[in-house]
Design a protein around this motif. Structure first.
Motif, short mmCIF file in Angstrom:
data_model
loop_
_atom_site.label_atom_id
_atom_site.label_comp_id
_atom_site.label_asym_id
_atom_site.label_seq_id
_atom_site.Cartn_x
_atom_site.Cartn_y
_atom_site.Cartn_z
N ALA A 30 0.83 -1.21 0.00
CA ALA A 30 0.00 0.00 0.00
C ALA A 30 0.86 1.26 0.00
N ALA A 31 1.93 1.25 0.78
CA ALA A 31 2.82 2.42 0.83
C ALA A 31 3.48 2.64 -0.53
N LEU A 32 3.88 1.56 -1.17
CA LEU A 32 4.49 1.67 -2.49
C LEU A 32 3.50 2.24 -3.51
N PHE A 33 2.26 1.77 -3.43
CA PHE A 33 1.23 2.25 -4.35
C PHE A 33 0.93 3.73 -4.09
N ALA A 34 0.76 4.07 -2.82
CA ALA A 34 0.39 5.44 -2.47
C ALA A 34 1.53 6.42 -2.74
N ALA A 35 2.75 5.93 -2.73
CA ALA A 35 3.89 6.82 -2.99
C ALA A 35 3.80 7.44 -4.38
N GLY A 36 3.19 6.75 -5.31
CA GLY A 36 3.04 7.27 -6.66
C GLY A 36 1.91 8.28 -6.79
#
Length: 116
Positions: A35-41
């Motif tokens: 989720a953090a990786l996705f939201a970072a974008g």
């Protein structure tokens, strides 16, 4: 022989419970990381909305992981049933073959004893 086979039942249950908690914790961590990786974008979103997207993504990721585990458990149970059925059939065939061999051996012995 596995390491679990030599343990008492209550210790095996404890080991399985601890392992389950560790797997669940790892799944939660994996979901949060994804989720953090996705939201970072999504840096164009306000922080509050990005945090909500991250929370929802993690929850959905965890739901999908749980569903996958449940499918794996069901398939494992199906395979176990199939393998047990095949094992029982093989065991019955082996027993039948053994009984046939013993019967033949006894029959040959009787023929030899009668002919002597």
């Amino acid at each position: 022989m596995t390491a679990m086979e030599g343990l008492p039942a209550d210790l095996r249950a404890f080991h399985n419970e601890v392992e389950g908690h560790l797997l669940a914790a790892a799944a939660h961590e994996e979901s949060r990381n994804a989720a953090a990786l996705f939201a970072a974008g999504l840096d164009w979103l306000p922080e509050e909305q990005r945090a909500e997207v991250e929370r929802q993504f993690a929850a959905e990721h965890l739901t999908l992981a749980r569903a996958s585990w449940q499918r794996t458990v069901r398939r494992g149970e199906e395979l176990r049933g199939e393998y047990e059925k095949v094992y029982r059939a093989l065991r019955a065939r082996l027993l039948a073959g053994l009984l046939l061999a013993v019967a033949l051996l006894v029959g040959v012995d009787l023929v030899v004893l009668v002919s002597v």
